[in-house]
Design a protein around this motif. Structure first.
Motif, PDB file in Angstrom:
ATOM      1  N   LYS A  26      -4.952  -7.628   4.255  1.00 29.59           N
ATOM      2  CA  LYS A  26      -4.296  -7.206   3.016  1.00 29.59           C
ATOM      3  C   LYS A  26      -4.831  -7.974   1.807  1.00 29.59           C
ATOM      4  O   LYS A  26      -5.126  -7.374   0.767  1.00 29.59           O
ATOM      5  CB  LYS A  26      -2.784  -7.418   3.122  1.00 29.59           C
ATOM      6  CG  LYS A  26      -2.047  -7.143   1.822  1.00 29.59           C
ATOM      7  CD  LYS A  26      -0.608  -7.608   1.859  1.00 29.59           C
ATOM      8  CE  LYS A  26       0.037  -7.450   0.484  1.00 29.59           C
ATOM      9  NZ  LYS A  26       1.425  -7.958   0.453  1.00 29.59           N
ATOM     10  N   SER A  62      -3.268   2.026   6.179  1.00 31.33           N
ATOM     11  CA  SER A  62      -1.971   2.013   5.498  1.00 31.33           C
ATOM     12  C   SER A  62      -1.657   3.382   4.908  1.00 31.33           C
ATOM     13  O   SER A  62      -0.519   3.858   4.987  1.00 31.33           O
ATOM     14  CB  SER A  62      -1.968   0.951   4.394  1.00 31.33           C
ATOM     15  OG  SER A  62      -2.107  -0.347   4.916  1.00 31.33           O
ATOM     16  N   ALA A  63      -2.672   4.011   4.320  1.00 24.94           N
ATOM     17  CA  ALA A  63      -2.479   5.361   3.774  1.00 24.94           C
ATOM     18  C   ALA A  63      -2.164   6.354   4.890  1.00 24.94           C
ATOM     19  O   ALA A  63      -1.319   7.247   4.727  1.00 24.94           O
ATOM     20  CB  ALA A  63      -3.730   5.792   3.011  1.00 24.94           C
ATOM     21  N   PRO A  92       0.807  -1.226   0.000  1.00 26.93           N
ATOM     22  CA  PRO A  92       0.000   0.000   0.000  1.00 26.93           C
ATOM     23  C   PRO A  92       0.837   1.272   0.000  1.00 26.93           C
ATOM     24  O   PRO A  92       0.405   2.289  -0.539  1.00 26.93           O
ATOM     25  CB  PRO A  92      -0.839  -0.126   1.277  1.00 26.93           C
ATOM     26  CG  PRO A  92      -0.129  -1.111   2.124  1.00 26.93           C
ATOM     27  CD  PRO A  92       0.508  -2.066   1.182  1.00 26.93           C
ATOM     28  N   TRP A  93       2.035   1.218   0.582  1.00 24.05           N
ATOM     29  CA  TRP A  93       2.887   2.406   0.533  1.00 24.05           C
ATOM     30  C   TRP A  93       3.348   2.685  -0.893  1.00 24.05           C
ATOM     31  O   TRP A  93       3.472   3.835  -1.292  1.00 24.05           O
ATOM     32  CB  TRP A  93       4.076   2.246   1.468  1.00 24.05           C
ATOM     33  CG  TRP A  93       3.709   2.471   2.914  1.00 24.05           C
ATOM     34  CD1 TRP A  93       2.446   2.514   3.446  1.00 24.05           C
ATOM     35  CD2 TRP A  93       4.603   2.669   4.012  1.00 24.05           C
ATOM     36  NE1 TRP A  93       2.498   2.726   4.799  1.00 24.05           N
ATOM     37  CE2 TRP A  93       3.804   2.828   5.178  1.00 24.05           C
ATOM     38  CE3 TRP A  93       5.985   2.729   4.130  1.00 24.05           C
ATOM     39  CZ2 TRP A  93       4.367   3.038   6.428  1.00 24.05           C
ATOM     40  CZ3 TRP A  93       6.537   2.940   5.389  1.00 24.05           C
ATOM     41  CH2 TRP A  93       5.735   3.100   6.522  1.00 24.05           C
ATOM     42  N   LEU A 143      -7.935  -0.431  -3.483  1.00 22.46           N
ATOM     43  CA  LEU A 143      -6.512  -0.173  -3.747  1.00 22.46           C
ATOM     44  C   LEU A 143      -6.328   1.186  -4.416  1.00 22.46           C
ATOM     45  O   LEU A 143      -5.380   1.915  -4.113  1.00 22.46           O
ATOM     46  CB  LEU A 143      -5.923  -1.283  -4.620  1.00 22.46           C
ATOM     47  CG  LEU A 143      -5.895  -2.685  -3.998  1.00 22.46           C
ATOM     48  CD1 LEU A 143      -5.273  -3.683  -4.964  1.00 22.46           C
ATOM     49  CD2 LEU A 143      -5.131  -2.684  -2.681  1.00 22.46           C
ATOM     50  N   ALA A 181      -7.888  -6.735   0.629  1.00 23.18           N
ATOM     51  CA  ALA A 181      -7.847  -5.285   0.369  1.00 23.18           C
ATOM     52  C   ALA A 181      -8.994  -4.564   1.061  1.00 23.18           C
ATOM     53  O   ALA A 181      -9.700  -3.751   0.464  1.00 23.18           O
ATOM     54  CB  ALA A 181      -7.869  -5.004  -1.139  1.00 23.18           C
ATOM     55  N   TRP A 223      -7.783  -1.704   6.187  1.00 20.80           N
ATOM     56  CA  TRP A 223      -6.369  -1.907   5.852  1.00 20.80           C
ATOM     57  C   TRP A 223      -5.880  -0.820   4.902  1.00 20.80           C
ATOM     58  O   TRP A 223      -4.784  -0.271   5.083  1.00 20.80           O
ATOM     59  CB  TRP A 223      -6.178  -3.286   5.226  1.00 20.80           C
ATOM     60  CG  TRP A 223      -4.816  -3.514   4.654  1.00 20.80           C
ATOM     61  CD1 TRP A 223      -3.663  -3.774   5.345  1.00 20.80           C
ATOM     62  CD2 TRP A 223      -4.459  -3.490   3.266  1.00 20.80           C
ATOM     63  NE1 TRP A 223      -2.606  -3.906   4.466  1.00 20.80           N
ATOM     64  CE2 TRP A 223      -3.070  -3.738   3.188  1.00 20.80           C
ATOM     65  CE3 TRP A 223      -5.178  -3.280   2.088  1.00 20.80           C
ATOM     66  CZ2 TRP A 223      -2.390  -3.788   1.973  1.00 20.80           C
ATOM     67  CZ3 TRP A 223      -4.505  -3.329   0.885  1.00 20.80           C
ATOM     68  CH2 TRP A 223      -3.126  -3.581   0.833  1.00 20.80           C
ATOM     69  N   CYS A 224      -6.677  -0.481   3.904  1.00 22.51           N
ATOM     70  CA  CYS A 224      -6.296   0.547   2.931  1.00 22.51           C
ATOM     71  C   CYS A 224      -6.157   1.920   3.602  1.00 22.51           C
ATOM     72  O   CYS A 224      -5.154   2.621   3.412  1.00 22.51           O
ATOM     73  CB  CYS A 224      -7.334   0.620   1.809  1.00 22.51           C
ATOM     74  SG  CYS A 224      -7.395  -0.845   0.759  1.00 22.51           S
ATOM     75  N   ILE A 230      -6.215   4.014  -1.944  1.00 24.11           N
ATOM     76  CA  ILE A 230      -4.904   4.311  -1.354  1.00 24.11           C
ATOM     77  C   ILE A 230      -4.140   5.269  -2.259  1.00 24.11           C
ATOM     78  O   ILE A 230      -3.545   6.258  -1.801  1.00 24.11           O
ATOM     79  CB  ILE A 230      -4.086   3.023  -1.151  1.00 24.11           C
ATOM     80  CG1 ILE A 230      -4.839   2.024  -0.290  1.00 24.11           C
ATOM     81  CG2 ILE A 230      -2.722   3.350  -0.539  1.00 24.11           C
ATOM     82  CD1 ILE A 230      -4.141   0.679  -0.168  1.00 24.11           C
ATOM     83  N   THR A 231      -4.146   4.971  -3.558  1.00 24.27           N
ATOM     84  CA  THR A 231      -3.446   5.829  -4.514  1.00 24.27           C
ATOM     85  C   THR A 231      -4.058   7.221  -4.545  1.00 24.27           C
ATOM     86  O   THR A 231      -3.337   8.227  -4.629  1.00 24.27           O
ATOM     87  CB  THR A 231      -3.490   5.192  -5.918  1.00 24.27           C
ATOM     88  OG1 THR A 231      -2.967   3.863  -5.850  1.00 24.27           O
ATOM     89  CG2 THR A 231      -2.663   5.987  -6.908  1.00 24.27           C
ATOM     90  N   LEU A 250       1.520   2.015  -3.533  1.00 28.09           N
ATOM     91  CA  LEU A 250       0.335   2.625  -4.137  1.00 28.09           C
ATOM     92  C   LEU A 250       0.206   4.087  -3.727  1.00 28.09           C
ATOM     93  O   LEU A 250      -0.109   4.957  -4.555  1.00 28.09           O
ATOM     94  CB  LEU A 250      -0.917   1.856  -3.704  1.00 28.09           C
ATOM     95  CG  LEU A 250      -1.097   0.449  -4.272  1.00 28.09           C
ATOM     96  CD1 LEU A 250      -2.204  -0.276  -3.517  1.00 28.09           C
ATOM     97  CD2 LEU A 250      -1.404   0.501  -5.753  1.00 28.09           C
TER      98      LEU A 250
END
Length: 445
Positions: free
Chosen positions: A338, A349-350, A71-72, A286, A341, A345-346, A289-290, A74
């Motif tokens: 993870k 992580s962000a 995720p990092w 996902l 997704a 978690w997303c 996150i981006t 992303l």
């Protein structure tokens, strides 16, 4: 004074004084630290502490150190999107040209993802030789060629040609054990022996998320409230696709009348596409996150109204808290995982990625303590080289017969030995990436 025109939102932006060099070194440092962490966790042997490995069982509700690496990546892809658009449009690029660039880059990431996912399945060459040769060919095929005429340009053109031809040959000879599969937009195939898209691989998932967020950013422009809103929409897309699908209750809505057949056809089309793309994950959570990274990147533009260090600290701190709260709210639906997704978690992580960037920003860009980051910043500026260099180093060491001597730490029963050895490997990969960059090897999609 600098004048920037935004071809998406209209008239030129009000001029503001900016330094000639506006590169935010903490972005490269975060990317480099992520590379370092990626190599470290991928290199760890079984005896390493469990919190450093991916969570077990894979369906467990929780996350470990290894679970934040992807995720990092992303997130950092997202940070780079508004900065890349700013440079491109300042240089005179058009929106249509950028769309074409996005599609080509996405196709390249999907291809590289599929190659990476299938690389260990080749049945022809002995051991991992196919993977070793393929990854070397990839680096050469996508290497940047110097613009200045001369010996160096000629050499890199030749190396690029060798990479392209070599990769085509390797793809042509690739064979795996026969397997029954289903090809995208074709259907079931029995005894398939070439590459297949069981999933798109890490780079492929990054490609789908990049495509989604880059197109959304072109459409939405610089309006941060719209970018923030799209994070919620992408999370909702994930939840919808994983809890019955879009338009799951159309049969209850006879009042839609003539629109009902159209929506039913659209629903079937979405379900068919979802079998191959993974709309709920690859272009849903996902991509969220981006988009979170893209939102952070928007404050790093030259024309940002969040430019002073104290403004960026306040904005990012608020952003981190908001992501954490949103993660708590979505935990009710799917927990933290993870592989699935899940939204929590997303979002968490962000939040962690944004918090780490803020710490790096304060240390590197505000306080000016840059020297310590020289090891990781070259890897951050050349991430695809570092990404493929680790398996290349492992493959080359194994092929040389020195695997037992140089990689023996992986099989040690002493956790300290395993951790120290893998950390040394991560440092070596980052250092080699910097060395190759000095020699001129840079990979750009």
């Amino acid at each position: 004074m600098t004048y920037l025109a935004d071809p998406i939102d209209g008239p030129p932006i009000e001029p503001r004084a900016v330094p000639t060099n506006r590169r935010v070194d903490s972005v490269d440092a975060l990317r480099g630290l992520t590379i370092l962490l990626m190599v470290f966790v991928n290199d760890l042997g079984p005896a390493a502490p469990s919190w450093m490995h991916h969570i077990e069982p894979p369906s467990a509700d929780g996350m470990t150190l290894a679970d934040v690496v992807f995720p990092w990546f992303l997130f950092i892809v997202g940070v780079s999107i508004p900065l890349a658009f700013e440079r491109a449009f300042a240089a005179g690029a058009s929106v249509r040209g950028q769309v074409g660039h996005i599609v080509i880059r996405t196709a390249a990431l999907l291809l590289l993802g599929v190659i990476g996912m299938n690389s260990d399945e080749h049945q022809g060459l002995g051991g991992s030789q196919w993977s070793l040769l393929a990854f070397i060919a990839i680096l050469l095929a996508w290497s940047s060629v110097p613009k200045e005429t001369g010996t160096k340009r000629t050499l890199f053109l030749a190396l690029k040609a060798v990479g392209v031809v070599g990769l085509l040959i390797l793809l042509a000879i690739f064979r795996r054990k026969p397997v029954d599969t289903s090809l995208p937009f074709y259907g079931p195939v029995e005894g398939w022996v070439w590459m297949r898209t069981e999933w798109w691989g890490i780079l492929g998932l990054i490609g789908w998320a990049y495509l989604t967020v880059a197109l959304l950013t072109l459409w939405l422009g610089r309006r941060r409230e719209w970018l923030a809103g799209s994070i919620g929409v992408l999370i909702l897309l994930h939840l919808a696709m994983n809890h019955g699908g879009l338009f799951a209750h159309l049969e209850r809505k006879a009042w839609l009348g003539p629109l009902l057949p159209l929506l039913q056809s659209l629903s079937h089309g979405v379900d068919s596409l979802n079998q191959y793309v993974g709309l709920g994950d690859a272009t849903g959570s996902l991509a969220a996150i981006t988009m979170a990274g893209c939102l952070l990147g928007s404050i790093l533009r030259r024309d940002s109204d969040v430019a002073a260090p104290d403004e960026r600290v306040t904005w990012t701190s608020t952003f981190v808290v908001g992501l954490l709260i949103a993660g708590f709210a979505t935990d009710t639906f799917e927990g933290i995982n993870k592989i699935a997704a899940t939204p929590t978690w997303c979002l968490w992580s962000a939040a962690l990625a944004a918090a780490v960037w803020l710490a790096l920003y304060l240390v590197i860009d505000v306080a000016g303590w840059r020297a310590w980051s020289i090891l990781v910043r070259p890897a951050g500026a050349n991430p695809l080289v570092a990404y493929f260099l680790h398996p290349i180093v492992i493959g080359a060491v194994s092929a040389s017969g020195l695997g037992d001597a140089l990689l023996g730490y992986q099989g040690s029963h002493n956790p300290a030995v395993v951790v120290a050895g893998s950390f040394a490997m991560a440092v070596v990969v980052c250092a080699l990436t910097g060395l190759l960059a000095r020699l001129g090897l840079r990979v750009r999609l």
